[in-house]
Scaffold this motif. Structure first.
Motif, PDB file in Angstrom:
ATOM      1  N   LEU A  60       7.861  -3.629   1.484  1.00 36.95           N
ATOM      2  CA  LEU A  60       8.233  -2.337   2.215  1.00 36.95           C
ATOM      3  C   LEU A  60       7.244  -1.401   1.311  1.00 36.95           C
TER       4      LEU A  60
ATOM      5  N   TRP B 101       0.488  -0.733   5.285  1.00 38.63           N
ATOM      6  CA  TRP B 101       0.347  -1.652   6.451  1.00 38.63           C
ATOM      7  C   TRP B 101      -1.093  -1.251   6.917  1.00 38.63           C
TER       8      TRP B 101
ATOM      9  N   ALA C 223       5.648   3.741  16.980  1.00 40.30           N
ATOM     10  CA  ALA C 223       6.078   3.134  15.803  1.00 40.30           C
ATOM     11  C   ALA C 223       7.530   3.454  15.662  1.00 40.30           C
ATOM     12  N   ARG C 224       8.076   4.462  15.785  1.00 38.19           N
ATOM     13  CA  ARG C 224       9.245   4.901  15.239  1.00 38.19           C
ATOM     14  C   ARG C 224      10.407   4.159  16.370  1.00 38.19           C
TER      15      ARG C 224
ATOM     16  N   THR D  68      10.129   0.373  14.699  1.00 36.23           N
ATOM     17  CA  THR D  68      11.015   0.184  13.480  1.00 36.23           C
ATOM     18  C   THR D  68      12.263   0.713  13.504  1.00 36.23           C
TER      19      THR D  68
ATOM     20  N   ALA E 267      14.454  -2.380  14.490  1.00 39.20           N
ATOM     21  CA  ALA E 267      14.457  -3.217  13.397  1.00 39.20           C
ATOM     22  C   ALA E 267      15.762  -2.790  12.522  1.00 39.20           C
ATOM     23  N   ARG E 268      15.781  -1.505  12.393  1.00 37.93           N
ATOM     24  CA  ARG E 268      16.801  -1.068  11.508  1.00 37.93           C
ATOM     25  C   ARG E 268      18.186  -1.226  12.029  1.00 37.93           C
TER      26      ARG E 268
ATOM     27  N   VAL F 221      11.485  -8.190   8.425  1.00 34.98           N
ATOM     28  CA  VAL F 221      10.578  -6.954   8.097  1.00 34.98           C
ATOM     29  C   VAL F 221       9.217  -7.555   8.389  1.00 34.98           C
TER      30      VAL F 221
ATOM     31  N   MET G  19       8.612  -8.419  12.057  1.00 31.83           N
ATOM     32  CA  MET G  19       8.830  -7.318  13.033  1.00 31.83           C
ATOM     33  C   MET G  19       7.453  -6.742  13.023  1.00 31.83           C
ATOM     34  N   ARG G  20       6.779  -6.899  11.719  1.00 33.43           N
ATOM     35  CA  ARG G  20       5.401  -6.037  11.457  1.00 33.43           C
ATOM     36  C   ARG G  20       4.274  -6.758  12.386  1.00 33.43           C
TER      37      ARG G  20
ATOM     38  N   ALA H 123       5.216  -6.503  16.133  1.00 30.51           N
ATOM     39  CA  ALA H 123       4.799  -5.038  16.569  1.00 30.51           C
ATOM     40  C   ALA H 123       3.419  -4.910  16.773  1.00 30.51           C
TER      41      ALA H 123
END
Length: 263
Positions: free
Chosen positions: A91, A95, A177-178, A181, A184-185, A211, A214-215, A218
């Motif tokens: 984290l 990125w 992006a929100r 992410t 994922a949350r 994570v 997901m990256r 995404a």
């Protein structure tokens, strides 16, 4: 390929000639080619220096960077090279890979043309440059974006328009992006409960894998979606352009011209 003398390379990369020579001594930077007594560097050296600057800015030491670059040359995995074993380190990774640097106002104007105070303020507000302690000098947060601006300015676009487009595009991308992410949350909360944090090695491995995946997904999905959207947008704009052309009145003949009779 662009060629640089060491002073030019230092300015373009935002470092010093002393650092460049030091990186060469440590094996972080290939030796330049020689033309007589002049050392000649190229774009590969510039990219390597920007990568080193970025890693230093993210808190890595020269020792870490040496291990990183040596490991990549050996073909080691990125996690092994960076020693990234857990979620916290993952984290903390940056990125974005946008190259940064330091340029004077004169350097910016060499790329973008004359820039008035409003133009500089617009670049700052857009997050593309940051003032430094040195007068007439700015940290460039995305050198690629500045180069892209320069390419479009060469083709007739103006800086205020480019800044406006950049800001509006980034607002949309930040929203996307929100969404990604946030998904994922929500998935972590669904599977493990709201506010859950890993407490064991297995839980940490699960969260890290989620994570990292997901990256990757995404990034790939956003690139593909942007390309599809650009294809459709270009077709739409072309249709609008063609329709506008159909409504343009034919230019009248010159007032002084006289029609010739058809024989």
């Amino acid at each position: 390929m662009t060629e640089y003398r060491i002073d030019d390379l230092a300015r373009a990369s935002g470092t010093t000639t002393r650092n460049i020579r030091g990186y060469q001594e440590r094996g972080l930077l290939p030796r330049p080619t020689r033309r007589g007594r002049t050392a000649i560097y190229d774009d590969w050296h510039l990219r390597q220096l920007r990568a080193i600057n970025r890693l230093l800015g993210d808190g890595f030491t020269i020792k870490h960077i040496t291990r990183f670059l040596t490991g990549l040359q050996r073909g080691a995995g990125l996690a092994d090279v960076l020693d990234v074993p857990d979620l916290t380190d993952l984290l903390a990774q940056r990125w974005s890979d946008s190259p940064e640097g330091t340029l004077s106002v004169a350097d910016l104007e060499q790329r973008l043309g004359p820039i008035d105070p409003a133009g500089l303020a617009g670049l700052v507000d857009a997050g593309l440059i940051r003032p430094t302690d040195a007068p007439e000098s700015f940290t460039i947060t995305d050198l690629d974006a500045i180069d892209n601006f320069a390419a479009l300015i060469e083709r007739g676009m103006d800086l205020p328009t480019l800044i406006d487009v950049h800001v509006r595009m980034n607002e949309k991308l930040e929203e996307a992006a929100r969404v990604l992410t946030g998904a994922a949350r929500e998935e972590v909360a669904r599977q493990r409960g709201p506010g859950w944090m890993p407490a064991t090695a297995d839980e940490n491995a699960w969260a890290t894998d989620l994570v990292a995946t997901m990256r990757r997904v995404a990034t790939q999905s956003s690139h593909a979606a942007m390309n599809r959207a650009l294809d459709e947008a270009l077709r739409t704009e072309l249709r609008l352009h063609q329709q506008a052309g159909k409504h343009v009145e034919p230019q009248a003949a010159d007032a002084g011209s006289t029609a010739q009779p058809v024989p």
